[in-house]
Design an enzyme around this catalytic site. Structure first.
Site, PDB file in Angstrom:
ATOM      1  N   THR A 121      71.710  50.206 -10.683  1.00  0.00           N
ATOM      2  CA  THR A 121      72.414  49.345  -9.726  1.00  0.00           C
ATOM      3  C   THR A 121      71.470  48.215  -9.327  1.00  0.00           C
ATOM      4  O   THR A 121      70.415  48.457  -8.747  1.00  0.00           O
ATOM      5  CB  THR A 121      72.813  50.166  -8.492  1.00  0.00           C
ATOM      6  OG1 THR A 121      73.632  51.235  -8.942  1.00  0.00           O
ATOM      7  CG2 THR A 121      73.577  49.328  -7.489  1.00  0.00           C
ATOM      8  N   GLU A 149      77.489  52.194 -13.237  1.00  0.00           N
ATOM      9  CA  GLU A 149      77.929  53.587 -13.279  1.00  0.00           C
ATOM     10  C   GLU A 149      78.511  53.961 -11.912  1.00  0.00           C
ATOM     11  O   GLU A 149      77.972  53.587 -10.893  1.00  0.00           O
ATOM     12  CB  GLU A 149      76.733  54.473 -13.639  1.00  0.00           C
ATOM     13  CG  GLU A 149      77.064  55.926 -13.815  1.00  0.00           C
ATOM     14  CD  GLU A 149      78.249  56.159 -14.730  1.00  0.00           C
ATOM     15  OE1 GLU A 149      78.197  55.759 -15.894  1.00  0.00           O
ATOM     16  OE2 GLU A 149      79.246  56.745 -14.275  1.00  0.00           O
ATOM     17  N   PHE A 247      87.686  59.186   0.912  1.00  0.00           N
ATOM     18  CA  PHE A 247      86.659  58.524   1.728  1.00  0.00           C
ATOM     19  C   PHE A 247      87.156  58.186   3.119  1.00  0.00           C
ATOM     20  O   PHE A 247      86.789  57.179   3.709  1.00  0.00           O
ATOM     21  CB  PHE A 247      86.055  57.320   0.989  1.00  0.00           C
ATOM     22  CG  PHE A 247      85.102  57.773  -0.068  1.00  0.00           C
ATOM     23  CD1 PHE A 247      85.572  58.325  -1.252  1.00  0.00           C
ATOM     24  CD2 PHE A 247      83.738  57.736   0.141  1.00  0.00           C
ATOM     25  CE1 PHE A 247      84.703  58.835  -2.201  1.00  0.00           C
ATOM     26  CE2 PHE A 247      82.856  58.234  -0.805  1.00  0.00           C
ATOM     27  CZ  PHE A 247      83.345  58.784  -1.982  1.00  0.00           C
ATOM     28  N   LYS A 249      87.013  60.789   5.423  1.00  0.00           N
ATOM     29  CA  LYS A 249      86.564  61.981   6.134  1.00  0.00           C
ATOM     30  C   LYS A 249      85.561  61.549   7.206  1.00  0.00           C
ATOM     31  O   LYS A 249      84.484  61.032   6.887  1.00  0.00           O
ATOM     32  CB  LYS A 249      85.898  62.942   5.136  1.00  0.00           C
ATOM     33  CG  LYS A 249      85.675  64.315   5.697  1.00  0.00           C
ATOM     34  CD  LYS A 249      86.953  65.107   5.639  1.00  0.00           C
ATOM     35  CE  LYS A 249      86.808  66.416   6.375  1.00  0.00           C
ATOM     36  NZ  LYS A 249      88.096  67.023   6.685  1.00  0.00           N
ATOM     37  N   GLY A 255      75.280  59.259   3.644  1.00  0.00           N
ATOM     38  CA  GLY A 255      73.860  59.270   3.289  1.00  0.00           C
ATOM     39  C   GLY A 255      73.755  59.189   1.782  1.00  0.00           C
ATOM     40  O   GLY A 255      74.672  58.706   1.115  1.00  0.00           O
ATOM     41  N   CYS A 258      72.504  56.266  -2.672  1.00  0.00           N
ATOM     42  CA  CYS A 258      73.221  55.061  -3.116  1.00  0.00           C
ATOM     43  C   CYS A 258      73.800  54.211  -1.983  1.00  0.00           C
ATOM     44  O   CYS A 258      73.456  53.045  -1.850  1.00  0.00           O
ATOM     45  CB  CYS A 258      74.339  55.462  -4.076  1.00  0.00           C
ATOM     46  SG  CYS A 258      73.726  56.422  -5.452  1.00  0.00           S
ATOM     47  N   LYS A 318      75.150  65.749   1.012  1.00  0.00           N
ATOM     48  CA  LYS A 318      76.553  66.143   0.870  1.00  0.00           C
ATOM     49  C   LYS A 318      76.567  67.480   0.128  1.00  0.00           C
ATOM     50  O   LYS A 318      75.507  67.966  -0.292  1.00  0.00           O
ATOM     51  CB  LYS A 318      77.354  65.083   0.122  1.00  0.00           C
ATOM     52  CG  LYS A 318      76.940  64.918  -1.326  1.00  0.00           C
ATOM     53  CD  LYS A 318      77.921  64.035  -2.061  1.00  0.00           C
ATOM     54  CE  LYS A 318      77.625  64.010  -3.535  1.00  0.00           C
ATOM     55  NZ  LYS A 318      78.548  63.190  -4.310  1.00  0.00           N
TER      56      LYS A 318
HETATM   57  C1  UGA Z   1      78.281  57.225  -4.521  1.00  0.00           C
HETATM   58  C2  UGA Z   1      79.605  56.709  -5.078  1.00  0.00           C
HETATM   59  O1  UGA Z   1      80.680  57.514  -4.615  1.00  0.00           O
HETATM   60  C3  UGA Z   1      79.587  56.718  -6.607  1.00  0.00           C
HETATM   61  O2  UGA Z   1      80.788  56.150  -7.103  1.00  0.00           O
HETATM   62  C4  UGA Z   1      78.393  55.898  -7.089  1.00  0.00           C
HETATM   63  O3  UGA Z   1      78.286  55.904  -8.501  1.00  0.00           O
HETATM   64  C5  UGA Z   1      77.109  56.447  -6.486  1.00  0.00           C
HETATM   65  O4  UGA Z   1      77.214  56.423  -5.043  1.00  0.00           O
HETATM   66  C6  UGA Z   1      75.983  55.554  -6.952  1.00  0.00           C
HETATM   67  O5  UGA Z   1      75.978  54.364  -6.602  1.00  0.00           O
HETATM   68  O6  UGA Z   1      75.158  56.005  -7.752  1.00  0.00           O
HETATM   69  P1  UGA Z   1      77.163  59.655  -4.160  1.00  0.00           P
HETATM   70  O7  UGA Z   1      76.067  58.939  -3.451  1.00  0.00           O
HETATM   71  O8  UGA Z   1      76.837  60.692  -5.165  1.00  0.00           O
HETATM   72  O9  UGA Z   1      78.124  58.580  -4.910  1.00  0.00           O
HETATM   73  O10 UGA Z   1      78.020  60.369  -3.037  1.00  0.00           O
HETATM   74  P2  UGA Z   1      79.481  60.267  -2.391  1.00  0.00           P
HETATM   75  O11 UGA Z   1      80.282  61.422  -2.795  1.00  0.00           O
HETATM   76  O12 UGA Z   1      80.069  58.934  -2.601  1.00  0.00           O
HETATM   77  O13 UGA Z   1      79.099  60.444  -0.835  1.00  0.00           O
HETATM   78  C7  UGA Z   1      78.234  59.528  -0.173  1.00  0.00           C
HETATM   79  C8  UGA Z   1      78.073  59.920   1.272  1.00  0.00           C
HETATM   80  O14 UGA Z   1      79.257  59.649   2.023  1.00  0.00           O
HETATM   81  C9  UGA Z   1      77.776  61.414   1.517  1.00  0.00           C
HETATM   82  O15 UGA Z   1      76.813  61.539   2.524  1.00  0.00           O
HETATM   83  C10 UGA Z   1      79.104  61.983   1.973  1.00  0.00           C
HETATM   84  O16 UGA Z   1      78.960  63.123   2.761  1.00  0.00           O
HETATM   85  C11 UGA Z   1      79.647  60.798   2.758  1.00  0.00           C
HETATM   86  N1  UGA Z   1      81.125  60.765   2.872  1.00  0.00           N
HETATM   87  C12 UGA Z   1      81.891  60.656   1.770  1.00  0.00           C
HETATM   88  C13 UGA Z   1      81.709  60.817   4.142  1.00  0.00           C
HETATM   89  O17 UGA Z   1      81.021  60.901   5.179  1.00  0.00           O
HETATM   90  N2  UGA Z   1      83.074  60.749   4.235  1.00  0.00           N
HETATM   91  C14 UGA Z   1      83.861  60.633   3.138  1.00  0.00           C
HETATM   92  O18 UGA Z   1      85.103  60.573   3.314  1.00  0.00           O
HETATM   93  C15 UGA Z   1      83.266  60.594   1.876  1.00  0.00           C
END
Ligand code: UGA
Length: 429
Positions: A121, A149, A247, A249, A255, A258, A318
């Site tokens: 990125t 990605e 997204f 929630k 955190g 990314c 997460k």
């Molecule tokens: C995120 C993106 O979702 C991916 O598409 C992207 O490729 C990735 O970053 C990246 O740039 O490499 P990731 O960091 O693995 O993926 O995690 P997510 O599942 O997106 O969650 C990110 C954070 O948001 C976590 O702390 C999660 O608990 C929080 N979250 C997510 C919420 O607080 N509420 C939600 O509704 C969803």
């Protein structure tokens, strides 16, 4: 096709083995010899469901090699992917030193027309930067492509193999053909555009998802004041196909390695261009406050935190990962101990990493109920599904005070209340 993937972090270590699964001959390259030696034996250094099988299959079929030598790996390569880290610098901008170093080495070792694919990125303009670096070291023809990605940790293999879309930023017909050929086995919408737009799609997507999270967290905070339930509000909003249910929630905020990094980087890019990205600044501010707000709730309920003991469920950023980077849970633990509380923490898989990071100030347990022993209250900080199944009657007997603070809106308040415990969620009545 012969493919080289440089960098065996989350992105490289998923992309490489998955390309091998499609029958390509893939070499994953990293400068970390220890890691490469482990990978050669099929040992996977990260926790990622399903990844060990894909790697084992690649090794068995002789389609997947691991090496510390980019020079050797590049000899027959049609495409070389750059998938190295772009951590945040102190000022929020992306640190491109690893991308630059790989680009230089690629330039020094190119021997034929190759497609260089940037999967890290990176800020808009990095494609040009990589091109310039390679040109300094190689005078022949080559293409530089942006192929961001979108996989998530915890579901990385599935996300890679079944993405919503594949984005490819190219500046030549040849590069477009190579990329579409490589991704041919994946049945997904393919968006082909210029390099700059592809780079921006990645930042804009992460920033938008982070915005959704901060938005629902603000709504949650208002819900608490007006007697609405954010879970129902999110359900009602998400049923509109223009909004979508994902997204939304509410909880302690986002955190991970990314969102915080990329949202900051986009804010910095805007600033450098003389543009004040007000919305994004608020997204960051709301996210930081949400963690504080959670700690405040515990403090207000208990009167003070000095000498109190909090059982914390979850340290990973997460569920389904042992990754602690920018974890809201870790931040919350630090705030709690900073305010004089003792923390007894449990996480299904991230405890070892947490011990390294949080040191002696926190006690760690391999069992949720052991972590509750001697605790005043319970706090849920990571959305691990196993916490839903906790025995709340048992928890009620162990905890000194009858409170569960649900920083992820994970639990069923009715089920918790039946045990006699008081449920305090985020934006829930
Ligand atoms: C995120 C993106 O979702 C991916 O598409 C992207 O490729 C990735 O970053 C990246 O740039 O490499 P990731 O960091 O693995 O993926 O995690 P997510 O599942 O997106 O969650 C990110 C954070 O948001 C976590 O702390 C999660 O608990 C929080 N979250 C997510 C919420 O607080 N509420 C939600 O509704 C969803």
């Amino acid at each position: 096709m012969n493919v080289v993937v440089v960098g065996t972090g989350y992105v490289g270590l998923v992309a490489g083995p998955c390309f091998a699964k499609f029958g390509n001959k893939v070499t994953c390259v990293d400068i970390d010899k220890k890691k490469i030696d482990r990978l050669k034996k099929g040992e996977v250094p990260i926790y990622e469901p399903g990844l060990d099988d894909v790697i084992a299959q690649g090794i068995k079929e002789n389609n997947l090699l691991f090496s510390t030598s980019l020079k050797n790996a590049m000899k027959d390569a049609a495409a070389v992917f750059i998938a190295v880290g772009t951590p945040s610098r102190k000022d929020g901008r992306a640190d491109l030193q690893y991308v630059d170093a790989v680009a230089e080495e690629i330039g020094k070792n190119l021997i034929r027309h190759t497609v260089i694919v940037n999967k890290s990125t990176v800020p808009v303009g990095t494609g040009k930067r990589v091109t310039e670096i390679i040109k300094k070291n190689y005078k022949g023809k080559f293409d530089v492509v942006s192929n961001p990605e979108f996989l998530r940790e915890g579901s990385a293999v599935k996300d890679f193999l079944e993405p919503d879309r594949i984005v490819v930023g190219v500046s030549s017909k040849r590069a477009k053909e190579v990329m579409l050929d490589l991704y041919e086995p994946i049945d997904a919408k393919k968006i082909v555009t210029n390099v700059e737009s592809a780079e921006m799609i990645k930042y804009a997507s992460n920033a938008f998802l982070a915005t959704k999270i901060s938005f629902i967290n603000e709504i949650a905070n208002i819900c608490e004041r007006v007697g609405a339930d954010v879970e129902m509000v999110a359900l009602g909003m998400g049923a509109d196909s223009r909004i979508g249910p994902k997204f939304l929630k509410a909880g302690i905020g986002y955190g991970g390695s990314c969102f915080p990094k990329d949202v900051n980087a986009l804010n910095q890019i805007a600033g450098t261009e003389g543009y004040d990205f007000k919305l994004l600044k608020s997204v960051i501010e709301v996210n930081n406050k949400q963690r504080l707000y959670f700690v405040d709730k515990i403090e207000e309920t208990l009167g003070h935190l000095k000498g109190k003991t909090i059982a914390v469920m979850g340290v990973a950023f997460k569920a389904n990962t042992d990754d602690l980077r920018e974890s809201a849970a870790v931040d919350i633990i630090r705030m709690l101990t900073g305010l004089g509380a003792k923390v007894r923490a449990y996480d299904p898989i991230a405890i070892d990493n947490a011990k390294d990071q949080l040191g002696n100030g926190v006690k760690f347990f391999d069992d949720a109920y052991k972590a509750m022993e001697g605790a005043d209250v319970l706090a849920i900080t990571t959305e691990w599904p196993e916490f839903i199944e906790l025995n709340f009657d048992k928890a009620k007997k162990i905890l000194k005070e009858p409170y569960i603070f649900d920083g992820r809106n994970l639990l069923d308040p009715k089920k918790v209340k039946k045990s006699g415990l008081k449920y305090i969620g985020t934006g829930r009545r």
